[in-house]
Scaffold this motif. Structure first.
Motif, PDB file in Angstrom:
ATOM      1  N   LYS A   1      -6.656  -2.584  -7.987  1.00  0.00           N
ATOM      2  CA  LYS A   1      -7.246  -2.055  -6.759  1.00  0.00           C
ATOM      3  C   LYS A   1      -6.168  -1.364  -5.942  1.00  0.00           C
ATOM      4  O   LYS A   1      -4.980  -1.537  -6.163  1.00  0.00           O
ATOM      5  CB  LYS A   1      -7.889  -3.183  -5.939  1.00  0.00           C
ATOM      6  CG  LYS A   1      -6.889  -4.212  -5.399  1.00  0.00           C
ATOM      7  CD  LYS A   1      -7.578  -5.257  -4.541  1.00  0.00           C
ATOM      8  CE  LYS A   1      -6.559  -6.223  -3.928  1.00  0.00           C
ATOM      9  NZ  LYS A   1      -7.211  -7.223  -3.064  1.00  0.00           N
ATOM     10  N   GLU A   2      -6.618  -0.571  -4.964  1.00  0.00           N
ATOM     11  CA  GLU A   2      -5.754   0.160  -4.051  1.00  0.00           C
ATOM     12  C   GLU A   2      -4.630   0.861  -4.816  1.00  0.00           C
ATOM     13  O   GLU A   2      -4.882   1.560  -5.793  1.00  0.00           O
ATOM     14  CB  GLU A   2      -5.236  -0.776  -2.953  1.00  0.00           C
ATOM     15  CG  GLU A   2      -6.363  -1.301  -2.074  1.00  0.00           C
ATOM     16  CD  GLU A   2      -5.880  -2.200  -0.968  1.00  0.00           C
ATOM     17  OE1 GLU A   2      -4.678  -2.532  -0.938  1.00  0.00           O
ATOM     18  OE2 GLU A   2      -6.714  -2.581  -0.116  1.00  0.00           O
ATOM     19  N   GLN A   3      -3.368   0.685  -4.396  1.00  0.00           N
ATOM     20  CA  GLN A   3      -2.277   1.403  -5.053  1.00  0.00           C
ATOM     21  C   GLN A   3      -2.152   1.017  -6.523  1.00  0.00           C
ATOM     22  O   GLN A   3      -1.782   1.852  -7.352  1.00  0.00           O
ATOM     23  CB  GLN A   3      -0.956   1.133  -4.340  1.00  0.00           C
ATOM     24  CG  GLN A   3      -0.816   1.809  -2.988  1.00  0.00           C
ATOM     25  CD  GLN A   3      -0.906   3.318  -3.091  1.00  0.00           C
ATOM     26  OE1 GLN A   3      -1.907   3.923  -2.731  1.00  0.00           O
ATOM     27  NE2 GLN A   3       0.121   3.946  -3.624  1.00  0.00           N
TER      28      GLN A   3
ATOM     29  N   THR B   1       0.800  -1.218   0.000  1.00  0.00           N
ATOM     30  CA  THR B   1       0.000   0.000   0.000  1.00  0.00           C
ATOM     31  C   THR B   1       0.835   1.272   0.000  1.00  0.00           C
ATOM     32  O   THR B   1       0.286   2.370  -0.131  1.00  0.00           O
ATOM     33  CB  THR B   1      -0.929   0.011   1.224  1.00  0.00           C
ATOM     34  OG1 THR B   1      -0.139  -0.138   2.411  1.00  0.00           O
ATOM     35  CG2 THR B   1      -1.938  -1.131   1.136  1.00  0.00           C
TER      36      THR B   1
ATOM     37  N   SER C   1      -4.360   0.514  -8.618  1.00  0.00           N
ATOM     38  CA  SER C   1      -5.324   1.207  -9.470  1.00  0.00           C
ATOM     39  C   SER C   1      -4.811   2.580  -9.892  1.00  0.00           C
ATOM     40  O   SER C   1      -5.413   3.251 -10.722  1.00  0.00           O
ATOM     41  CB  SER C   1      -6.657   1.362  -8.738  1.00  0.00           C
ATOM     42  OG  SER C   1      -6.513   2.213  -7.611  1.00  0.00           O
ATOM     43  N   THR C   2      -3.662   3.016  -9.302  1.00  0.00           N
ATOM     44  CA  THR C   2      -3.095   4.314  -9.666  1.00  0.00           C
ATOM     45  C   THR C   2      -2.026   4.197 -10.748  1.00  0.00           C
ATOM     46  O   THR C   2      -1.541   5.218 -11.233  1.00  0.00           O
ATOM     47  CB  THR C   2      -2.468   4.982  -8.428  1.00  0.00           C
ATOM     48  OG1 THR C   2      -1.348   4.206  -7.976  1.00  0.00           O
ATOM     49  CG2 THR C   2      -3.484   5.087  -7.298  1.00  0.00           C
ATOM     50  N   PHE C   3      -1.624   2.980 -11.125  1.00  0.00           N
ATOM     51  CA  PHE C   3      -0.569   2.801 -12.125  1.00  0.00           C
ATOM     52  C   PHE C   3      -1.194   2.719 -13.514  1.00  0.00           C
ATOM     53  O   PHE C   3      -2.169   1.993 -13.728  1.00  0.00           O
ATOM     54  CB  PHE C   3       0.245   1.541 -11.829  1.00  0.00           C
ATOM     55  CG  PHE C   3       0.831   1.521 -10.440  1.00  0.00           C
ATOM     56  CD1 PHE C   3       1.367   2.671  -9.887  1.00  0.00           C
ATOM     57  CD2 PHE C   3       0.837   0.361  -9.672  1.00  0.00           C
ATOM     58  CE1 PHE C   3       1.896   2.668  -8.610  1.00  0.00           C
ATOM     59  CE2 PHE C   3       1.363   0.341  -8.399  1.00  0.00           C
ATOM     60  CZ  PHE C   3       1.889   1.501  -7.858  1.00  0.00           C
ATOM     61  N   ASP C   4      -0.608   3.428 -14.470  1.00  0.00           N
ATOM     62  CA  ASP C   4      -1.160   3.442 -15.815  1.00  0.00           C
ATOM     63  C   ASP C   4      -0.453   2.431 -16.717  1.00  0.00           C
ATOM     64  O   ASP C   4       0.379   1.627 -16.270  1.00  0.00           O
ATOM     65  CB  ASP C   4      -1.080   4.849 -16.418  1.00  0.00           C
ATOM     66  CG  ASP C   4       0.344   5.392 -16.446  1.00  0.00           C
ATOM     67  OD1 ASP C   4       1.302   4.589 -16.412  1.00  0.00           O
ATOM     68  OD2 ASP C   4       0.504   6.628 -16.505  1.00  0.00           O
TER      69      ASP C   4
ATOM     70  N   GLU D   1       4.238   4.087  -4.696  1.00  0.00           N
ATOM     71  CA  GLU D   1       3.830   5.233  -5.491  1.00  0.00           C
ATOM     72  C   GLU D   1       4.293   5.099  -6.932  1.00  0.00           C
ATOM     73  O   GLU D   1       3.686   5.668  -7.839  1.00  0.00           O
ATOM     74  CB  GLU D   1       4.386   6.525  -4.883  1.00  0.00           C
ATOM     75  CG  GLU D   1       3.837   6.848  -3.505  1.00  0.00           C
ATOM     76  CD  GLU D   1       4.388   8.147  -2.961  1.00  0.00           C
ATOM     77  OE1 GLU D   1       4.818   8.999  -3.771  1.00  0.00           O
ATOM     78  OE2 GLU D   1       4.404   8.310  -1.729  1.00  0.00           O
TER      79      GLU D   1
END
Length: 776
Positions: A670-672, A650, A674-677, A653
């Motif tokens: 999901k969670e972290q 979690t 879900s922020t990676f492209d 970054e």
């Protein structure tokens, strides 16, 4: 002294009770009101916690001195803390008291000395709680919070007291406070410190003129504006003036500053907008030992008489200005010289390393030439900062040998040759990065070395590092930075003996071989950040608030390091660097599998293994990297599936596995994660799933369902087409075999031989088995 409530009935005649440095409980004070004859009560540093008991304090009519400092008291002062009309000295510093004084102070009419330093009181800027204290002379309140009270509109109240010392350097949440009105009526002040107050208006020169006995005036970070003006008449008693970190502008008065302040010893005007040149008259101040004019807009040259022999100056800081010209000879007696971030040119004077210099900082200028090699035998030099200039030539061995030298920064110059041996030094921080150094000495360090940081990044060193790592194994090294060289060979396993390492950067080299498994057994965390942080600062002397002696508090030069994390290179300084940890082995030629042991690095913040030739799968143990913020495995030859357990990280970054041979679905979106492209996974043709555009679900199979079709279409295969294809293929195969046998006699002979052999074997096999069955 622990345990039950104390009964003081039999001690009613006791006058002095001093129990300092004992271990007492809060209960001890519940019946203190019974000691009606008490004159002195001292309970300093007794580990008493909780609120001050609401006991019968008002009964202590004869109490003259009360000392409760350095305990763990909290909460407000009790309402019974009143009517001690004989109390002269009250010291409650170093606790956790909160709230305001209300009516508590008003009844302490004999109070002369009040110290509430280091608490969390709210001190009204009007100082009205002190209005009735006609005998108060000494107020110490550093570290509390100044607030704008509603009574401040009563500007006409005239204090009954004549203060001698007012030391309330504090914090405030109000952007702008008015200067306390009662100061207009003070003329006996000898020491005033209002640092940290966000006060309105210009610097109060009238305050110095009204208080001719003033020795120390400290107004750091008070938001004062205007110019730095001189009083109309001399102030022979003033020794310290500190107006740093304000917005004072204009020029430093150059006509008669030495006659107005004939005994000035400490002048700090740093962190303002002062312009113009440095007045040469400052060189006529015969007692001035500290001059700090840094972080202004000063220009021109340094006056020669300021650095003349015989001048008492010990500390000179002129950094972050626009000063120019050559650096003159250094007088004996000068201990600290900080000239960084200016426009000085020319060569350094030959006596730059004289016996009195303790700290020298000439970094970020335009200095040229070779480094001076002469260092006096009994040198006191502790810190040498010469980075970002144009120095050339080799590093003199003499700079690696001063007994007291602990901080050496020669980075960002044009130095060449070998890195000298530091085997005879006590250096803790070595910065030689961004030069043109080409080799290492045979013996770099010894078993008594106290090295903390070694930065050789961005040089041209092409040797192996085995011998240097062996030497470093004796040290308590925390930061090893070798980035951007031409180092070759394997990463030595001796590296794992550096158990104090928190940052390891071997990136952009030519290292080959496998990653040592033992790296995963290293802690990669600072064991004692507070102890290490003490080594990160060189300090500036500051006059003590009580007796005028010197103490060392203000940070001057912070150790720093550049380290790539989160796909960008940041400069980590001071306390931030202490808590940073990471491994960067990127841009090398490393091969083999990633050791699963690296998953044991649970304290590491960043791990970069990108741009190598690593193979195999990503270890599932990486799910243990719970504090990792950046994980980069891109541009390798890794295969298999990305461990789905990584979604538990979690703190991530930055995450990249791009340009490998990975397959199967990406980790759950999901969670972290879900922020990676898409860029985190690109270059892996067999990967599918979010955020990639390629879906992992196969397209649905559509079965014809036409009402006109008959039973021949129940199968997905066209039987007529299958039969025709089979006949054509079988016929073609027979024709090819017959043609080959006809053309090549050797193949034809072999064909008939093997056919005859097969038929005979079949015949005898059948005959043997039939004879057994039918008993022929």
């Amino acid at each position: 002294m622990q345990g039950e409530d104390k009964n003081f009935h039999d001690l009613s005649n006791l006058e002095h009770l001093i129990l300092d440095y004992n271990n007492l409980e809060n209960e001890f004070l519940k019946n203190i009101g019974e000691l009606t004859s008490l004159k002195v009560l001292s309970l300093q540093q007794c580990d008493i916690n909780g609120t001050l008991p609401p006991t019968d304090w008002f009964k202590l009519k004869k109490l003259e001195e009360l000392y409760l400092s350095r305990n763990e008291f909290e909460g407000p002062l009790p309402s019974s803390f009143v009517n001690m009309t004989s109390l002269r000295n009250l010291e409650i510093s170093g606790n956790h008291f909160i709230g305001n004084f209300d009516s508590n102070l008003a009844s302490l009419t004999s109070l002369e000395y009040f110290d509430f330093t280091g608490n969390q009181f709210e001190v009204p800027v009007s100082f009205t709680p002190f209005a009735n204290l006609s005998k108060i002379k000494f107020i110490y309140g550093e570290g509390n919070r100044v607030v704008l009270d509603s009574q401040h509109s009563l500007q006409t109240w005239i204090p009954k007291f004549k203060l001698q010392k007012l030391i309330v350097s504090s914090t405030t949440e109000t952007k702008s406070l008015p200067l306390p009105n009662f100061l207009l009526y003070q003329n006996n002040l000898t020491y005033i410190d209002l640092s940290g107050w966000k006060l309105e208006g210009d610097f109060p020169h009238w305050l110095l003129e009204n208080n001719t006995k003033m020795t120390d005036a400290l107004f750091r970070n008070c938001s004062f504006t205007g110019t730095f003006q001189l009083p109309m008449s001399p102030l022979p008693n003033i020794q310290t003036i500190d107006v740093s970190d304000n917005t004072v502008n204009g020029q430093i008065p150059s006509n008669n500053i030495s006659s107005i302040y004939p005994n000035l010893q400490y002048l700090n005007l740093s962190g303002n907008n002062i312009q113009g040149s440095i007045p040469s008259e400052l060189g006529q101040m015969s007692l001035l030992y500290l001059l700090d004019l840094s972080e202004n807009q000063l220009s021109g040259k340094i006056p020669e008489n300021i650095l003349a022999d015989g001048h008492p100056l010990q500390f000179l800081k002129l950094s972050n200005n626009m000063l120019e010209g050559p650096i003159l000879n250094i007088p004996n007696g000068l201990e600290t010289l900080i000239l960084s971030h200016n426009r000085f040119t020319g060569r350094l004077p030959s006596n730059i390393f004289n016996s009195s210099v303790v700290l020298l900082d000439v970094s970020n200028n335009h200095l040229v030439g070779k480094l001076p090699s002469y260092v006096e035998k009994f040198s006191r030099l502790q810190g040498l900062y010469m980075s970002n200039n144009h120095f050339e030539g080799s590093i003199p061995i003499e700079l690696a040998e001063p007994e007291n030298l602990s901080h050496l920064d020669l980075s960002q110059n044009n130095l060449t040759g070998h890195v000298p041996s530091f085997a005879n030094s006590n250096l803790q921080f070595i910065h030689l990065n961004n030069n043109h150094l080409s080799g290492l000495s045979k013996r770099m360090f010894n078993e008594n070395s106290s090295l903390v940081m070694l930065d050789l990044s961005y040089n041209e060193i092409s040797s192996k590092i085995q011998d240097m790592i062996q030497d470093l194994s004796y040290t308590r090294l925390n930061f090893l930075l070798l980035k951007g060289n031409h180092f070759i060979g394997d990463i030595p396993k001796q590296l794992c003996q550096l158990t104090d390492l928190s940052i390891l950067d071997l990136s952009h080299n030519n290292f080959s071989g496998a990653i040592p498994n033992c790296l995963g057994k290293m802690p990669f965390e600072v064991k004692d950040p507070a102890e290490l942080l003490q080594d990160f600062y060189h300090l500036i002397p500051e006059p003590d608030n009580r007796d005028g002696t010197e103490r060392y508090e203000l940070p001057n030069v912070q150790e720093k390091s550049n380290f790539t994390a989160k796909k960008r290179t940041d400069t980590y300084m001071g306390s931030i660097l202490v808590y940073m940890s990471g491994i960067d082995l990127s841009h090398n030629k490393l091969k083999g599998n990633i050791p699963s042991e690296l998953g044991n690095l649970t304290k590491i913040r960043t791990l970069n293994l990108s741009h190598n030739d690593l193979t195999g799968q990503i270890p599932a143990t990486f799910s243990h990297l719970v504090q990792t913020e950046s994980l980069d495995l891109s541009f390798n030859m890794l295969n298999g599936r990305i461990p789905p357990q990584l979604t538990t990280l979690t703190s991530l970054e930055v995450f990249s596995v791009a340009h490998n041979n990975l397959s199967c679905p990406t980790p759950e979106f999901k969670e972290q994660f879900s922020t990676f492209d898409e860029s985190s996974y690109e270059g892996n043709p067999l990967l599918c799933g979010l955020p990639l555009p390629k879906s992992c679900n196969p397209p649905p199979i559509v079965i014809p369902n036409d009402s006109d079709t008959d039973e021949h279409y129940d199968s997905l295969v066209d039987m007529n087409f299958f039969c025709v294809s089979f006949v054509v293929s079988y016929t073609s195969a027979l024709l090819v075999i017959a043609t080959a046998l006809y053309i090549n006699p050797y193949w034809r002979q072999a064909w008939f031989y093997y056919m005859e052999l097969v038929s005979m074997n079949c015949y005898y096999f059948i005959m043997d088995n039939c004879s057994k069955v039918f008993k022929i």
